[in-house]
Design an enzyme around this catalytic site. Structure first.
Site, PDB file in Angstrom:
ATOM      1  N   HIS A 273       0.809  -1.214   0.000  1.00 58.93           N
ATOM      2  CA  HIS A 273       0.000   0.000   0.000  1.00 58.93           C
ATOM      3  C   HIS A 273       0.842   1.263   0.000  1.00 58.93           C
ATOM      4  O   HIS A 273       0.296   2.365  -0.024  1.00 58.93           O
ATOM      5  CB  HIS A 273      -0.929   0.006   1.218  1.00 58.93           C
ATOM      6  CG  HIS A 273      -0.200   0.034   2.524  1.00 58.93           C
ATOM      7  ND1 HIS A 273       0.617  -0.992   2.920  1.00 58.93           N
ATOM      8  CD2 HIS A 273      -0.159   0.952   3.514  1.00 58.93           C
ATOM      9  CE1 HIS A 273       1.136  -0.700   4.104  1.00 58.93           C
ATOM     10  NE2 HIS A 273       0.691   0.481   4.482  1.00 58.93           N
ATOM     11  N   CYS A 274       2.174   1.138   0.021  1.00 60.01           N
ATOM     12  CA  CYS A 274       3.026   2.328   0.142  1.00 60.01           C
ATOM     13  C   CYS A 274       3.929   2.554  -1.065  1.00 60.01           C
ATOM     14  O   CYS A 274       3.815   3.568  -1.754  1.00 60.01           O
ATOM     15  CB  CYS A 274       3.898   2.217   1.396  1.00 60.01           C
ATOM     16  SG  CYS A 274       3.002   2.428   2.946  1.00 60.01           S
ATOM     17  N   ILE A 275       4.845   1.633  -1.305  1.00 64.50           N
ATOM     18  CA  ILE A 275       5.944   1.888  -2.236  1.00 64.50           C
ATOM     19  C   ILE A 275       5.479   2.161  -3.669  1.00 64.50           C
ATOM     20  O   ILE A 275       6.015   3.041  -4.334  1.00 64.50           O
ATOM     21  CB  ILE A 275       6.971   0.720  -2.218  1.00 64.50           C
ATOM     22  CG1 ILE A 275       7.359   0.367  -0.782  1.00 64.50           C
ATOM     23  CG2 ILE A 275       8.211   1.091  -3.017  1.00 64.50           C
ATOM     24  CD1 ILE A 275       7.998   1.481  -0.013  1.00 64.50           C
TER      25      ILE A 275
END
Length: 437
Positions: A273-275
């Site tokens: 969900h971030c990178i």
């Protein structure tokens, strides 16, 4: 000086405060367990009835969180609800909701804004609101501040606004919520003090910064650092492959240098969900200032091209075996975005599956952490995890090792697969049926 701040800090220090966690996913659920475990009463708020029902029954829907931990929280007074009016009972509201990209790769803040709009009627003096969702610098001031103050409350005097980015690493046994240092930025000094009082009982180290913007930018830098370095090593992988060099051996060798080098390993693309998402939050916001973040966008292009690269390696491998891609049977090993978890958000494995299906491939997958392909916003497969056995492996023309779960029997996979496309460097010894990708 704020009497509301002083009263709130006192309640937090004495653990008399009620903590509200809004969004009970991979970030919110561990946070709930931590606060409940140290003696706070916690109310969880989520729009998903199924999650709320499961939690109230003492069930877990996240593989690495045991149901017994949920049961212990319930015994300590935790309850989950879909009723946002319960926010009035809480002293602190911690927002842990998704911040995805839309189809134009622009920030989608609808989950954040819809959540704050739903809470808006229930904000009261003495409330602390902390946003943990990753976003662009300025979000807290531009989107939350006017909504929190809409009812006549003053941030910094009556209510307190904080940005504190989540730093969860699901499935990593070396870190837990308590041991990961917490960045806290407040809209005012009073907000910062209230935020420190909120997180200090639960987190070993609280790191205070001067503003919500600094905290928002800090989170983006952390993830952009990873995205850019992974993009670099993915590009190096392609160059090394053309030269007949094993990039994993190269990274291992370089990692022996005790200074000036941090090892990053290539893979089939970015997931989680971030990178894959966070860098584009900054590139989008930078345009408002007339800036073009070329370095970040280039690494994004490299990383987004990896699933196609894996498919090209598969095509070459099947071709050498006298087999066309169309109508081939291909098994994708591991569809979670990282090993040893069931989290599929932005998983490159799913993109590989879609690329194969569009080319007429009969696709299957095997992932014990994901027994059935779940409902996802953008991806749809009516599939269940294939059992990994010698007989079943022999039914497939190729397997793509996309996520290297520890539970896979890699010797058995090697021995009984006609062709293995290895995107994770698990097979270092050359083998006739292994192609590195």
């Amino acid at each position: 000086m704020s009497i509301h701040k002083d009263a709130l800090v006192k309640k937090l220090e004495s653990k008399e405060a009620v903590i509200g966690i809004v969004g009970l996913g991979y970030v919110g659920l561990p946070l709930m367990l931590r606060y409940s475990g140290i003696g706070f009463r916690v109310i969880g708020i989520d729009i998903d009835n199924a999650k709320v029902d499961a939690l109230n029954k003492g069930e877990s829907y996240i593989a690495h969180i045991a149901a017994s931990r949920i049961a212990n929280a319930i015994a300590s007074g935790f309850e989950a609800t879909v009723n946002f009016a319960r926010a009035t009972e809480c002293d602190a509201l911690i927002l842990c909701v998704p911040t995805p990209l839309n189809k134009y790769r622009e920030p989608d803040l609808s989950y954040v804004t819809n959540t704050v709009e739903a809470l808006k009627p229930y904000f009261r003096a003495g409330h602390l609101v902390s946003l943990e969702s990753t976003t662009y610098p300025g979000t807290t001031e531009e989107e939350l501040l006017p909504r929190v103050e809409a009812g006549g409350l003053t941030v910094g005097e009556d209510v307190f606004l904080v940005y504190s980015p989540e730093r969860e690493d699901p499935g990593n046994p070396d870190f837990e919520t308590r041991t990961i240092p917490k960045i806290v930025g407040g809209h005012t000094a009073n907000c910062r003090d209230a935020g420190e009082a909120l997180y200090k009982p639960a987190i070993d180290q609280v790191v205070l910064v001067s503003s919500t913007k600094v905290a928002e930018m800090t989170k983006l830098l952390e993830n952009i650092h990873r995205a850019v370095n992974i993009g670099l090593v993915n590009e190096m992988k392609i160059v090394a492959d053309r030269m007949g060099i094993d990039i994993f051996e190269v990274v291992d060798a370089a990692a022996t240098k005790p200074f000036g080098f941090t090892p990053y390993y290539p893979g089939p693309g970015l997931g989680g969900h971030c990178i894959p998402i966070d860098p584009f939050y900054l590139t989008w916001k930078a345009r408002e200032y007339g800036l073009h973040t070329r370095f970040i966008e280039l690494s994004g292009e490299v990383n987004q091209a990896m699933p196609e690269y894996v498919v090209s390696k598969l095509i070459n491998g099947l071709n050498e075996h006298g087999k066309a891609l169309k109508n081939s049977k291909v098994l994708v090993l591991g569809i979670a975005y990282k090993k040893n978890v069931g989290d599929m958000r932005e998983s490159p494995s799913v993109e590989i599956m879609e690329l194969l299906e569009k080319r007429g491939v009969i696709v299957g997958y095997s992932d014990p952490h994901v027994p059935h392909f779940p409902k996802m916003r953008e991806h749809h497969f009516a599939l269940s995890s294939e059992p990994l056995s010698s007989d079943n492996l022999a039914n497939f023309d190729a397997v793509i090792l996309a996520t290297d779960h520890d539970c896979f029997d890699y010797d058995m996979i090697l021995a009984h697969s006609r062709l293995v496309i290895d995107t994770r460097g698990k097979y270092r010894t050359p083998a006739q049926n292994v192609i590195k990708a």
